[in-house]
Motif scaffolding. Structure first.
Motif, PDB file in Angstrom:
ATOM      1  N   MET A   1       0.856  -1.185   0.000  1.00  0.00           N
ATOM      2  CA  MET A   1       0.000   0.000   0.000  1.00  0.00           C
ATOM      3  C   MET A   1       0.890   1.232   0.000  1.00  0.00           C
ATOM      4  O   MET A   1       1.616   1.493   0.945  1.00  0.00           O
ATOM      5  N   ARG A   2       0.849   1.985  -1.106  1.00  0.00           N
ATOM      6  CA  ARG A   2       1.658   3.198  -1.240  1.00  0.00           C
ATOM      7  C   ARG A   2       0.751   4.371  -1.585  1.00  0.00           C
ATOM      8  O   ARG A   2      -0.252   4.206  -2.284  1.00  0.00           O
ATOM      9  N   ARG A   3       1.126   5.535  -1.112  1.00  0.00           N
ATOM     10  CA  ARG A   3       0.451   6.748  -1.566  1.00  0.00           C
ATOM     11  C   ARG A   3       1.342   7.404  -2.614  1.00  0.00           C
ATOM     12  O   ARG A   3       2.474   7.792  -2.328  1.00  0.00           O
ATOM     13  N   ILE A   4       0.850   7.486  -3.831  1.00  0.00           N
ATOM     14  CA  ILE A   4       1.584   8.130  -4.923  1.00  0.00           C
ATOM     15  C   ILE A   4       1.210   9.615  -4.911  1.00  0.00           C
ATOM     16  O   ILE A   4       0.074   9.973  -5.247  1.00  0.00           O
ATOM     17  N   PRO A   5       2.117  10.504  -4.511  1.00  0.00           N
ATOM     18  CA  PRO A   5       1.717  11.912  -4.329  1.00  0.00           C
ATOM     19  C   PRO A   5       1.571  12.691  -5.619  1.00  0.00           C
ATOM     20  O   PRO A   5       0.817  13.672  -5.674  1.00  0.00           O
ATOM     21  N   ASP A  45      -1.826   2.939  -4.229  1.00  0.00           N
ATOM     22  CA  ASP A  45      -1.517   1.757  -5.027  1.00  0.00           C
ATOM     23  C   ASP A  45      -1.352   0.556  -4.109  1.00  0.00           C
ATOM     24  O   ASP A  45      -0.750   0.661  -3.030  1.00  0.00           O
ATOM     25  N   PHE A  46      -1.882  -0.575  -4.546  1.00  0.00           N
ATOM     26  CA  PHE A  46      -1.866  -1.793  -3.740  1.00  0.00           C
ATOM     27  C   PHE A  46      -1.279  -2.948  -4.543  1.00  0.00           C
ATOM     28  O   PHE A  46      -1.362  -2.966  -5.773  1.00  0.00           O
ATOM     29  N   ASN A 156      -2.992  -0.710   6.779  1.00  0.00           N
ATOM     30  CA  ASN A 156      -1.723  -0.027   6.504  1.00  0.00           C
ATOM     31  C   ASN A 156      -0.832  -0.856   5.590  1.00  0.00           C
ATOM     32  O   ASN A 156       0.384  -0.761   5.652  1.00  0.00           O
ATOM     33  N   GLY A 157      -1.463  -1.693   4.773  1.00  0.00           N
ATOM     34  CA  GLY A 157      -0.700  -2.444   3.791  1.00  0.00           C
ATOM     35  C   GLY A 157      -0.181  -3.776   4.307  1.00  0.00           C
ATOM     36  O   GLY A 157      -0.501  -4.224   5.414  1.00  0.00           O
ATOM     37  N   ALA A 158       0.637  -4.426   3.471  1.00  0.00           N
ATOM     38  CA  ALA A 158       1.183  -5.749   3.791  1.00  0.00           C
ATOM     39  C   ALA A 158       1.874  -5.732   5.140  1.00  0.00           C
ATOM     40  O   ALA A 158       2.603  -4.802   5.477  1.00  0.00           O
TER      41      ALA A 158
END
Length: 487
Positions: A1-5, A45-46, A156-158
């Motif tokens: 899980m990423r935040r692409i700014p 993005d996941f 909060n993602g993996a």
């Protein structure tokens, strides 16, 4: 899980989104600055594995909610034939023993809440003929469709486990942006080439799809539910007209467009539809029927309502004048009573915060299912005193109203509102939303995981800014998502 700014910014994205139904995007803040609900540019993005984890959590949580609903119903004396007999002329629901009464649900609604919950299962619920003294069982099963719902999840993602924050079971919004707007954003930007691209089958699951290349088709939620309904209510035509009602006091247009979108999916599925205001729902005293009344003075044009979707809280409806008549109308399918989508049980059993302590009571010690939960208790219980960091929430509340977050005994943010005036609150162990860096400061996303006809169907993401953003409110932004973006 990423935040692409810094994702792509489409030319004319405001007009594109508006044309697709996001007519409630812009607002003016108290300081005079403009506010955009949709965030163009940043996105989340996941990995495919993370999506699978969210999907599994959603399915498991819904299974637990159904079991929790059974437990709540078991606490009500009116669940049995004998209880209904004793309570025909008197009250039998003590708040000390009846869970529905404890959380403030009027006793006159209990029978219909329970009946719609059991879907008229002949072995569980008995229908009666017109003479209440005869108590003769009828052989007419009933069915109360449920189309959609949305879990709000901490994630909060993996490496983390999704946790339930609450269940928006009856009147969830943000459907347009989750089902349509972010799908078109993904399609137009081409930021991912993964075969799944986005976790988003909301529209298809509502409308259905045809079988292709040996793959089975799906009739979709509308066709599937109406078919079941017609088995119970045999007088209904093959394609009954479905009314869609919204509250016109919402001047933003959000309620109207969410209802209009659902109406469009029902129409695409093949049903005649009509969009109406809540104020146009009337009552025929002589015929004991719910009616659509176009306007005052035009009662002669009124139409009986057999099936209606209502984006309006049941907990408001059952306290309003005329509420008893509408609940009485539901009692016997042989009387052609109106079918309401979502049914009363969605608010009474699943769509309020009292669900949280029930889930914890039933599954908190279950290593497989309890991992998706946070410890939760009624605020006046002994268990509540064991928490020093918690979220305090009104049993009946919406959009973060009257939610207070407490960290190590010290309040860190609150959101005063009219909710909670009855003094009914729950506390849930504090699990602060994840933090990501945004242009305006630290942002905090919450996952909105959608159910269509009880099946996981996709997600939308909303994020707040700063400490105040730890409580998701109506002014939090919506961001799209992808699966394994190229960025």
């Amino acid at each position: 899980m990423r935040r692409i700014p810094y994702g792509p910014v489409r030319d004319g994205w405001q007009l594109t989104n508006f044309s697709l139904g996001l007519t409630y995007n812009d607002d003016v803040l108290p300081d005079g600055s403009m506010y955009s609900y949709w965030r163009e540019g940043p996105y989340y993005d996941f990995t495919a594995g993370e999506i699978e984890e969210l999907e599994q959590a959603t399915a498991t949580l819904y299974e637990m909610c159904l079991e929790a609903g059974d437990w709540m119903v078991e606490q009500c004396p009116r669940r049995t034939v004998e209880g209904r007999k004793r309570g025909f002329f008197t009250s039998v629901c003590d708040p000390q023993t009846c869970f529905l009464s404890r959380i403030g649900i009027p006793e006159y609604t209990h029978e219909q809440i329970i009946r719609t919950w059991f879907d008229g299962d002949a072995e569980t619920w008995t229908h009666y003929d017109k003479d209440p003294d005869m108590r003769l069982p009828m052989q007419t099963p009933d069915f109360s469709p449920t189309v959609y719902g949305r879990f709000d999840l901490w994630y909060n993602g993996a490496g983390s486990t999704p946790r339930l924050i609450e269940f928006n079971a009856q009147t969830p919004t943000s459907l347009v942006e989750a089902a349509v707007i972010q799908w078109h954003w993904m399609d137009q930007t081409g930021v991912t080439e993964h075969p799944w691209r986005q976790w988003n089958s909301i529209h298809d699951r509502l409308v259905g799809w045809e079988a292709t290349d040996g793959e089975p088709g799906d009739p979709g939620a509308w066709r599937r539910n109406i078919a079941k309904l017609r088995e119970a209510r045999t007088w209904l035509p093959e394609k009954p007209k479905i009314f869609f009602a919204y509250e016109t006091s919402d001047t933003s247009g959000e309620d109207r467009m969410n209802v209009a979108y659902l109406m469009a999916t029902a129409e695409e599925a093949g049903f005649p539809v009509e969009l109406i205001a809540m104020s146009q729902i009337g009552w025929d005293v002589a015929g004991d029927r719910v009616l659509f009344v176009p306007a005052p003075g035009r009662e002669h044009e009124a139409q009986p309502i057999d099936v209606i979707f209502m984006l309006y809280p049941w907990e408001w409806f059952w306290h309003e004048e005329g509420g008893k008549a509408f609940f009485r109308n539901m009692a016997d399918p042989s009387k052609r009573g109106t079918v309401w989508i979502e049914p009363p049980y969605k608010a009474a059993l699943l769509g309020n915060k009292a669900l949280l302590p029930v889930l914890w009571k039933l599954f908190g010690k279950d290593p497989e299912r309890g991992k998706y939960l946070l410890p939760a208790y009624f605020a006046d219980s002994k268990g509540a005193a064991t928490l020093t960091s918690y979220a305090k929430k009104p049993v009946w509340g919406r959009e973060g109203g009257s939610v207070t977050l407490v960290r190590d005994g010290v309040p860190i943010t609150d959101n005063p509102s009219e909710y909670g005036s009855d003094g009914r609150y729950v506390v849930q162990e504090l699990c602060e939303l994840p933090s990501f860096d945004g242009l305006e400061g630290t942002v905090h996303p919450v996952i909105g995981s959608w159910l269509i006809d009880g099946e996981p169907a996709g997600m939308g993401i909303r994020e707040g800014i700063g400490v105040e953003g730890l409580v998701t409110k109506d002014n939090c932004h919506f961001l799209p998502h992808t699966i394994e973006s190229k960025n």
